[in-house]
Design a protein around this motif. Structure first.
Motif, mmCIF file in Angstrom:
data_model
loop_
_atom_site.group_PDB
_atom_site.id
_atom_site.type_symbol
_atom_site.label_atom_id
_atom_site.label_comp_id
_atom_site.label_asym_id
_atom_site.label_seq_id
_atom_site.Cartn_x
_atom_site.Cartn_y
_atom_site.Cartn_z
ATOM 1 N N VAL A 129 0.859 -1.177 0.000
ATOM 2 C CA VAL A 129 0.000 0.000 0.000
ATOM 3 C C VAL A 129 0.902 1.236 0.000
ATOM 4 N N ILE A 130 0.286 2.373 -0.208
ATOM 5 C CA ILE A 130 1.017 3.639 -0.264
ATOM 6 C C ILE A 130 0.587 4.545 0.885
ATOM 7 N N ILE A 131 1.553 5.120 1.577
ATOM 8 C CA ILE A 131 1.291 6.219 2.512
ATOM 9 C C ILE A 131 1.817 7.487 1.860
ATOM 10 N N LYS A 132 0.975 8.524 1.818
ATOM 11 C CA LYS A 132 1.381 9.768 1.164
ATOM 12 C C LYS A 132 1.131 10.948 2.094
ATOM 13 N N ALA A 133 2.134 11.782 2.249
ATOM 14 C CA ALA A 133 1.999 12.988 3.059
ATOM 15 C C ALA A 133 1.125 13.998 2.336
ATOM 16 N N VAL A 134 0.153 14.552 3.035
ATOM 17 C CA VAL A 134 -0.730 15.559 2.455
ATOM 18 C C VAL A 134 0.084 16.813 2.136
ATOM 19 N N GLY A 135 -0.067 17.312 0.912
ATOM 20 C CA GLY A 135 0.644 18.511 0.505
ATOM 21 C C GLY A 135 2.014 18.259 -0.086
ATOM 22 N N SER A 136 2.452 17.004 -0.127
ATOM 23 C CA SER A 136 3.768 16.700 -0.692
ATOM 24 C C SER A 136 3.724 16.763 -2.215
ATOM 25 N N THR A 137 4.871 16.987 -2.839
ATOM 26 C CA THR A 137 4.950 17.063 -4.287
ATOM 27 C C THR A 137 6.139 16.254 -4.793
ATOM 28 N N ARG A 138 6.059 15.885 -6.076
ATOM 29 C CA ARG A 138 7.151 15.210 -6.776
ATOM 30 C C ARG A 138 7.594 13.921 -6.073
ATOM 31 N N GLY A 139 6.682 13.249 -5.406
ATOM 32 C CA GLY A 139 6.990 11.959 -4.808
ATOM 33 C C GLY A 139 7.620 12.020 -3.434
ATOM 34 N N ILE A 140 8.024 13.227 -2.993
ATOM 35 C CA ILE A 140 8.627 13.357 -1.672
ATOM 36 C C ILE A 140 7.521 13.193 -0.615
ATOM 37 N N GLY A 141 7.731 12.284 0.333
ATOM 38 C CA GLY A 141 6.715 12.023 1.335
ATOM 39 C C GLY A 141 5.769 10.901 0.953
ATOM 40 N N LYS A 144 6.114 3.471 0.165
ATOM 41 C CA LYS A 144 5.535 2.171 -0.203
ATOM 42 C C LYS A 144 5.705 1.208 0.966
ATOM 43 N N ILE A 145 4.597 0.626 1.427
ATOM 44 C CA ILE A 145 4.597 -0.265 2.578
ATOM 45 C C ILE A 145 4.348 -1.696 2.101
ATOM 46 N N GLU A 146 5.276 -2.609 2.431
ATOM 47 C CA GLU A 146 5.237 -3.963 1.877
ATOM 48 C C GLU A 146 4.625 -5.011 2.818
ATOM 49 N N SER A 147 4.526 -4.710 4.113
ATOM 50 C CA SER A 147 4.088 -5.746 5.050
ATOM 51 C C SER A 147 3.405 -5.119 6.261
ATOM 52 N N TRP A 148 2.724 -5.958 7.047
ATOM 53 C CA TRP A 148 2.051 -5.504 8.254
ATOM 54 C C TRP A 148 3.044 -4.935 9.254
ATOM 55 N N GLN A 149 4.173 -5.616 9.453
ATOM 56 C CA GLN A 149 5.186 -5.138 10.395
ATOM 57 C C GLN A 149 5.714 -3.769 9.968
ATOM 58 N N ASN A 150 5.935 -3.619 8.669
ATOM 59 C CA ASN A 150 6.407 -2.350 8.133
ATOM 60 C C ASN A 150 5.354 -1.262 8.338
ATOM 61 N N LEU A 151 4.100 -1.618 8.157
ATOM 62 C CA LEU A 151 3.000 -0.660 8.283
ATOM 63 C C LEU A 151 2.883 -0.117 9.702
ATOM 64 N N ILE A 152 2.783 -0.997 10.689
ATOM 65 C CA ILE A 152 2.519 -0.521 12.047
ATOM 66 C C ILE A 152 3.711 0.245 12.621
ATOM 67 N N SER A 153 4.928 -0.198 12.288
ATOM 68 C CA SER A 153 6.098 0.518 12.812
ATOM 69 C C SER A 153 6.213 1.904 12.181
ATOM 70 N N THR A 154 5.861 2.005 10.901
ATOM 71 C CA THR A 154 5.912 3.303 10.222
ATOM 72 C C THR A 154 4.819 4.228 10.732
ATOM 73 N N ILE A 155 3.593 3.714 10.850
ATOM 74 C CA ILE A 155 2.475 4.543 11.296
ATOM 75 C C ILE A 155 2.660 4.992 12.743
ATOM 76 N N ASP A 156 3.171 4.124 13.607
ATOM 77 C CA ASP A 156 3.384 4.511 14.999
ATOM 78 C C ASP A 156 4.288 5.730 15.106
ATOM 79 N N TYR A 157 5.201 5.858 14.173
ATOM 80 C CA TYR A 157 6.043 7.059 14.157
ATOM 81 C C TYR A 157 5.331 8.234 13.492
ATOM 82 N N LEU A 158 4.727 8.012 12.324
ATOM 83 C CA LEU A 158 4.158 9.109 11.557
ATOM 84 C C LEU A 158 3.069 9.855 12.323
#
Length: 288
Positions: A129-141, A144-158
């Protein structure tokens, strides 16, 4: 007649855009006024009237556009807002979702709640799945999230950053497309090469390559509709084509880059832009 072209400093691609618009104005005997919002004197701002043309050509000069906007000046807006409408691509995605335009499935709020996340991932079709920062441009922010472990660790920070993010369906694309909409038509369109080493395709403009191609009329109409829903008559519309040949509206961009399509599509895009605003200004003067 004067063409007021706004920008704030220069990031990659903006100077050539300004030069092309200035050359178009010279050919059409329109005075080109280049305004860098970082250096203009706010105690002596120009007062624009119905014979003037206004275009905010790059990100960053939204405040200056708001200060110069009025009901009379001619712009690419369908209806001039009292101030810059400040829509991000995410805001437009909401509008497009409500209008049932074909685009990747999107969740407009990032949450650390595991139950909700599992439901969201199922809705989006699973990983990646894709996480995208609101207001970001040109792909910055864009992540690409490949797994459940990757998802929760990334979201807990974001969620601790205070920034806003959306969660989107990942489209495995075989090609991408940029269409330039002006008025009620697509005046230029081309495929852009997919990046083999990065799922994002807008990060390095120096490596961007376009290839002219014919597209179905319905897709052009989607591009026009998406543009008009954002209250503008000009934009760059990006699509992704999946492995089944189906197209997904990725986003619209206003302001937008157009320089890479001029030679490939053999279309004088900046010339068309200035001519369009001149015609619109003359028409509005007749109606008053």
């Amino acid at each position: 007649m004067k063409f007021y072209c706004l920008h704030e400093d220069l990031y990659e691609g903006v100077q050539i855009r300004l030069d092309q618009l200035e050359n178009a104005c010279k050919k059409l005997n329109v005075e080109f006024i280049n305004i860098n919002s970082s250096f203009i004197n706010h105690l002596n701002l120009p007062q624009l009237n119905k014979s003037d043309l206004l275009y905010n050509s790059a990100k960053g000069s939204q405040t200056m556009e708001s200060l110069l906007l009025n009901e009379q000046v001619t712009t690419f807006y369908i209806k001039n807002p009292p101030i810059n409408q400040s829509y991000s691509t995410t805001d437009w995605t909401i509008i497009h979702t409500k209008s049932n335009l074909p685009q990747p499935k999107t969740i407009f709020h990032l949450t650390p709640n595991r139950t909700l996340l599992k439901n969201y991932i199922d809705y989006l079709g699973g990983f990646p799945v894709i996480i995208k920062a609101v207001g970001s441009t040109r792909g910055i922010g864009t992540i690409k999230i490949e797994s459940w472990q990757n998802l929760i660790s990334t979201i807990d920070y974001l969620v601790t950053t205070g920034d806003k993010y959306i969660l989107r369906q990942f489209i495995k694309a075989k090609s991408g497309c940029r269409m330039i909409v002006l008025g009620n038509e697509v005046i230029a369109a081309a495929d852009f090469a997919m990046n083999e080493n990065d799922f994002r395709n807008a990060v390095d403009l120096k490596q961007a390559k376009y290839f002219k191609r014919q597209y179905p009329e319905y897709l052009k109409q989607v591009a026009v509709n998406a543009t008009h829903l954002a209250n503008t008559e000009f934009s760059g519309v990006d699509f992704l084509e999946d492995e089944n040949g189906d197209y997904h509206l990725l986003e619209i961009n206003f302001p937008t880059g157009f320089s890479g399509l001029i030679d490939v599509c053999e279309v004088d895009i900046p010339g068309n832009m200035v001519e369009y605003l001149i015609a619109k200004s003359l028409q509005q003067s007749k109606e008053i």
